[in-house]
Design a protein around this motif. Structure first.
Motif, short mmCIF file in Angstrom:
data_model
loop_
_atom_site.label_atom_id
_atom_site.label_comp_id
_atom_site.label_asym_id
_atom_site.label_seq_id
_atom_site.Cartn_x
_atom_site.Cartn_y
_atom_site.Cartn_z
N GLN A 1 41.89 47.29 31.05
CA GLN A 1 41.41 48.42 32.21
C GLN A 1 40.25 47.82 32.86
N LEU A 2 40.10 47.67 34.17
CA LEU A 2 39.22 47.67 34.96
C LEU A 2 38.37 48.93 35.75
N PRO A 3 37.31 48.81 36.31
CA PRO A 3 36.57 50.13 36.67
C PRO A 3 37.75 50.61 37.76
N GLN A 4 37.66 51.97 37.85
CA GLN A 4 38.37 52.77 39.08
C GLN A 4 37.83 52.44 40.39
N ARG A 5 38.86 52.16 41.37
CA ARG A 5 38.32 51.95 42.61
C ARG A 5 38.78 53.15 43.60
N SER A 6 37.84 53.41 44.52
CA SER A 6 37.93 54.71 45.34
C SER A 6 38.01 54.04 46.71
N GLU A 7 38.81 54.82 47.70
CA GLU A 7 38.96 54.47 49.03
C GLU A 7 38.82 55.84 49.80
N HIS A 8 37.94 55.73 50.93
CA HIS A 8 37.49 57.03 51.54
C HIS A 8 37.92 56.83 53.15
N GLU A 9 38.68 57.92 53.57
CA GLU A 9 38.88 57.46 55.05
C GLU A 9 39.37 59.01 55.76
N GLU A 10 39.30 59.13 57.12
CA GLU A 10 39.48 60.49 57.76
C GLU A 10 40.70 60.24 58.48
N ARG A 11 41.54 61.53 57.97
CA ARG A 11 42.82 61.60 58.74
C ARG A 11 42.80 62.52 59.73
N ILE A 12 43.57 62.37 60.94
CA ILE A 12 43.57 63.39 61.87
C ILE A 12 45.04 63.99 61.82
N GLU A 13 45.02 65.17 61.91
CA GLU A 13 46.60 65.65 62.09
C GLU A 13 46.61 66.51 63.35
N PHE B 1 35.19 39.00 23.05
CA PHE B 1 36.12 39.69 22.13
C PHE B 1 37.55 39.94 23.07
N ALA B 2 37.35 40.11 24.35
CA ALA B 2 38.51 40.40 25.17
C ALA B 2 39.38 38.88 25.04
N GLY B 3 38.43 37.73 25.10
CA GLY B 3 39.16 36.50 25.14
C GLY B 3 39.95 36.23 23.63
N LEU B 4 39.10 36.55 22.57
CA LEU B 4 39.51 36.45 21.13
C LEU B 4 40.91 37.12 20.69
N ASN B 5 41.03 38.44 21.61
CA ASN B 5 42.15 39.23 21.32
C ASN B 5 43.38 38.66 21.93
N PRO B 6 44.25 38.25 20.81
CA PRO B 6 45.50 37.61 21.31
C PRO B 6 46.55 38.37 22.01
N PHE B 7 46.42 39.80 22.21
CA PHE B 7 46.94 40.84 22.73
C PHE B 7 46.46 41.55 24.19
N MET B 8 45.31 40.61 24.54
CA MET B 8 44.68 41.16 25.82
C MET B 8 44.09 39.90 26.37
N ASN B 9 44.24 40.06 27.86
CA ASN B 9 43.69 38.91 28.71
C ASN B 9 42.05 39.63 28.91
N ALA B 10 41.25 38.34 29.20
CA ALA B 10 39.98 38.89 29.61
C ALA B 10 40.20 39.45 31.31
N GLU B 11 39.18 40.37 31.48
CA GLU B 11 39.13 40.99 32.89
C GLU B 11 39.00 39.91 33.89
N SER B 12 39.67 40.20 34.93
CA SER B 12 40.04 39.30 36.30
C SER B 12 40.05 39.97 37.50
N ASN B 13 38.96 39.98 38.13
CA ASN B 13 39.23 40.69 39.56
C ASN B 13 40.20 40.02 40.52
N GLY B 14 40.32 38.76 40.29
CA GLY B 14 41.31 38.13 41.22
C GLY B 14 42.69 38.26 40.78
N ARG B 15 43.26 38.70 39.72
CA ARG B 15 44.31 39.03 39.27
C ARG B 15 44.64 40.38 39.11
#
Length: 317
Positions: free
Chosen positions: A26-38, A134-148
């Motif tokens: 899990q990576l940090p949550q990302r937020s998007e903000h925009e204005e919608r006109i109806e 520790f993420a790399g040593l865990n065989p059941f988890m990949n290390a964090e990667s923003n690119g992937r």
């Protein structure tokens, strides 16, 4: 014995499945903000302005058609939050495990050094290296990667900010206006400024019995919404009489007439108050005699002497 081997087989199968499927990092949550006109349409109407006076005394009239709309415009602040994670790929463990071991050792060394340096080392050295290790040593988890990284929409929040009313008035540009004259209905097009040019001595009206046209009924309709506008123009009795005579002056064969009859036609149209039609006929006759300079000169001279009309010499242009 059989039960023990079965348990080993089940355990191996579960372990292999867990190894192959792995866990998402899990990576940090990302937020998007925009204005919608109806925009909500509140009112839609068409307006036909036939001008003044409402009774036609001349064969030509410019009719303006406008399309008017009223909208309720609401602004919303929209926030989208996404859960981000690094998907598990087992083959990456081939290089992440040794790199993870190196990162753990480096992180521990950085923490020891940080004590001596009174906490001056950045968190990227003291904490992030250990987390990556520790993420790399865990065989059941990949290390964090923003690119992937991949993401899923976690929540959607809309907050109403502002509401206002907007009005628009646009020309009914290049649209159909139906004009009913006596028993016939004609479909005419407005120009790009929403103006319809009516001429009872031209177009489809010229082919009708003009004496029976006492009123023109105009209508414009938007097929999608069903919005419709209607208007009317009266045709005066005097104008109808003029139109009957003017029709013959304009449309009867010109080539069989002589110069005097041509001049009479132009002069008579002018006397009827149809100056625009007189000028158009005059120019048509000048164009007709372009290849006969003597005839053209005789026509221009007769126009000036008999009808008092000053026409520019076409040879000067």
């Amino acid at each position: 014995m059989f039960k023990r081997s079965t348990l080993h087989l089940v355990g191996a199968t579960l372990g292999a499945a867990l190894f192959l499927s792995g866990c998402a990092n899990q990576l940090p949550q990302r937020s998007e903000h925009e204005e919608r006109i109806e925009r909500k349409l509140l009112d839609h109407n068409l307006q036909i302005d036939v001008g003044e006076p409402r009774v036609l005394e001349l064969p030509q009239r410019r009719v303006r058609v406008q399309e008017q709309k009223t909208f309720e415009v609401t602004a919303f602040a929209v926030t989208r939050r996404y859960d981000r994670y690094t998907p598990y790929q087992a083959w990456r463990e081939l290089y992440e495990v040794p790199l993870g071991a190196v990162a753990v050792v480096a992180g521990i060394g950085a923490n020891v050094l940080n004590v001596a340096l009174l906490g001056s080392l950045p968190d990227s050295a003291t904490k992030d290296w250990i987390s990556y290790g520790f993420a790399g040593l865990n065989p059941f988890m990949n290390a964090e990667s923003n690119g992937r990284s991949q993401q899923n929409l976690a929540s959607l929040d809309e907050q109403r900010q502002d509401a206002r009313t907007e009005y628009s008035s646009l020309p009914w540009a290049e649209r159909i206006v139906s004009v009913k004259a006596a028993e016939q209905t004609h479909e005419l097009l407005t120009d790009r400024n929403g103006v319809l040019r009516l001429n009872l001595l031209d177009g489809p009206f010229a082919e009708q019995d003009i004496s029976h046209i006492g009123v023109l009924l105009l209508s414009a309709e938007e097929p999608q919404s069903g919005t419709r506008a209607d208007a009317s123009l009266l045709v005066s009795h005097t104008l109808r009489g003029k139109l009957l005579e003017a029709h013959g002056l304009i449309y009867d064969d010109l080539e069989d007439d002589d110069v005097a009859q041509w001049v009479h036609r132009v002069k008579r149209l002018s006397e009827l108050g149809l100056e625009e039609e007189a000028s158009e006929l005059e120019q048509s006759l000048i164009e007709l005699t372009r290849n006969d300079p003597e005839l053209q000169e005789a026509f221009l001279k007769a126009l000036m002497q008999d009808a008092g009309r000053l026409v520019a010499d076409p040879g000067d242009s």
